[in-house]
Design a protein around this motif. Structure first.
Motif, short mmCIF file in Angstrom:
data_model
loop_
_atom_site.label_atom_id
_atom_site.label_comp_id
_atom_site.label_asym_id
_atom_site.label_seq_id
_atom_site.Cartn_x
_atom_site.Cartn_y
_atom_site.Cartn_z
N GLY A 1 -71.19 -21.82 15.11
CA GLY A 1 -71.90 -23.04 15.44
C GLY A 1 -73.36 -22.75 15.75
O GLY A 1 -73.74 -21.61 16.00
N ARG A 2 -74.14 -23.79 15.77
CA ARG A 2 -75.55 -23.62 16.02
C ARG A 2 -75.82 -23.14 17.44
O ARG A 2 -75.10 -23.50 18.36
CB ARG A 2 -76.28 -24.94 15.78
N SER A 3 -76.83 -22.31 17.59
CA SER A 3 -77.27 -21.84 18.90
C SER A 3 -76.17 -21.14 19.67
O SER A 3 -76.07 -21.27 20.90
CB SER A 3 -77.80 -23.01 19.74
N SER A 4 -75.32 -20.40 18.97
CA SER A 4 -74.19 -19.75 19.64
C SER A 4 -74.41 -18.26 19.85
O SER A 4 -73.49 -17.54 20.21
CB SER A 4 -72.90 -19.97 18.83
N SER A 5 -75.61 -17.78 19.64
CA SER A 5 -75.85 -16.34 19.77
C SER A 5 -76.50 -16.02 21.12
O SER A 5 -77.29 -16.79 21.65
CB SER A 5 -76.72 -15.85 18.62
N PHE A 6 -76.14 -14.87 21.63
CA PHE A 6 -76.73 -14.31 22.84
C PHE A 6 -76.69 -15.28 24.03
O PHE A 6 -77.66 -15.44 24.76
CB PHE A 6 -78.17 -13.85 22.59
N LEU A 7 -75.56 -15.91 24.19
CA LEU A 7 -75.34 -16.75 25.37
C LEU A 7 -74.44 -15.98 26.34
O LEU A 7 -73.94 -14.91 26.03
CB LEU A 7 -74.68 -18.06 24.96
N THR A 8 -74.24 -16.53 27.50
CA THR A 8 -73.32 -15.92 28.46
C THR A 8 -71.90 -16.14 27.96
O THR A 8 -71.47 -17.27 27.76
CB THR A 8 -73.47 -16.55 29.84
N MET A 9 -71.19 -15.03 27.76
CA MET A 9 -69.81 -15.10 27.30
C MET A 9 -68.95 -14.23 28.21
O MET A 9 -69.43 -13.27 28.82
CB MET A 9 -69.70 -14.63 25.85
N ALA A 10 -67.70 -14.59 28.29
CA ALA A 10 -66.83 -13.90 29.23
C ALA A 10 -65.38 -13.97 28.77
O ALA A 10 -65.02 -14.76 27.89
CB ALA A 10 -66.97 -14.51 30.62
N ASN B 1 -79.07 -11.07 28.64
CA ASN B 1 -79.88 -9.85 28.69
C ASN B 1 -79.03 -8.58 28.55
O ASN B 1 -79.57 -7.48 28.65
CB ASN B 1 -80.67 -9.80 29.99
N GLY B 2 -77.75 -8.77 28.30
CA GLY B 2 -76.87 -7.62 28.09
C GLY B 2 -76.19 -7.08 29.33
O GLY B 2 -75.35 -6.18 29.24
N ILE B 3 -76.55 -7.59 30.48
CA ILE B 3 -75.91 -7.15 31.72
C ILE B 3 -74.44 -7.57 31.70
O ILE B 3 -74.11 -8.66 31.27
CB ILE B 3 -76.63 -7.72 32.94
N THR B 4 -73.59 -6.67 32.16
CA THR B 4 -72.15 -6.94 32.19
C THR B 4 -71.65 -6.98 33.62
O THR B 4 -72.24 -6.42 34.54
CB THR B 4 -71.38 -5.86 31.41
N LYS B 5 -70.53 -7.68 33.78
CA LYS B 5 -69.92 -7.82 35.08
C LYS B 5 -68.41 -7.77 34.91
O LYS B 5 -67.89 -8.27 33.91
CB LYS B 5 -70.33 -9.14 35.73
N TYR B 6 -67.71 -7.15 35.87
CA TYR B 6 -66.26 -6.99 35.78
C TYR B 6 -65.59 -7.38 37.09
O TYR B 6 -66.17 -7.23 38.17
CB TYR B 6 -65.91 -5.53 35.46
N SER B 7 -64.36 -7.84 36.98
CA SER B 7 -63.58 -8.04 38.18
C SER B 7 -63.16 -6.67 38.70
O SER B 7 -63.08 -5.69 37.95
CB SER B 7 -62.34 -8.88 37.90
#
Length: 115
Positions: free
Chosen positions: A26-35, A54-60
């Motif tokens: 879909g449009r504008s679906s790149s480099f968004l916050t995904m989880a 920005n590429g930062i990752t987070k984990y439980s």
């Protein structure tokens, strides 16, 4: 409208590995916050891992050191490498994308870890 398609779930023995993928279209679906989230029947959906624009990752805390989230160069596909899987990792895993104040969910993929 953005859609998410997950793949890679399955059955694995304790100590094994699986890799999940989630492709956004879909449009504008790149480099968004995904989880990634996961849910066991009768329980709430819990956060597993996330990756920010920005590429930062987070984990439980429950998966830190065992799972790794990454994104492809086009910014539309994320993967979750799951190592040293344990029976309590058994759940339906859902991909999530945040866009502004809204969010989109994938259909979920089952991960089952046998002891």
């Amino acid at each position: 409208q953005i859609q998410l398609v997950e793949s890679g779930g399955g059955l694995v023995q304790a100590g094994g590995s699986l890799r999940l993928s989630c492709a956004a279209s879909g449009r504008s679906s790149s480099f968004l916050t995904m989880a990634w989230y996961r849910q066991v029947p009768g329980h709430q959906r819990d956060f597993v891992a996330g990756i920010y624009p920005n590429g930062i990752t987070k984990y439980s805390d429950t998966v830190k050191g065992r799972f790794s989230i990454s994104r492809d160069n086009a910014g539309k596909t994320i993967s979750l490498q799951m190592n040293d899987l344990q029976p309590n990792d058994t759940a339906v895993y859902y991909c999530n994308l945040k866009l502004g104040l809204g969010e989109t969910w994938g259909q979920g993929t089952q991960v089952t870890v046998s002891s």
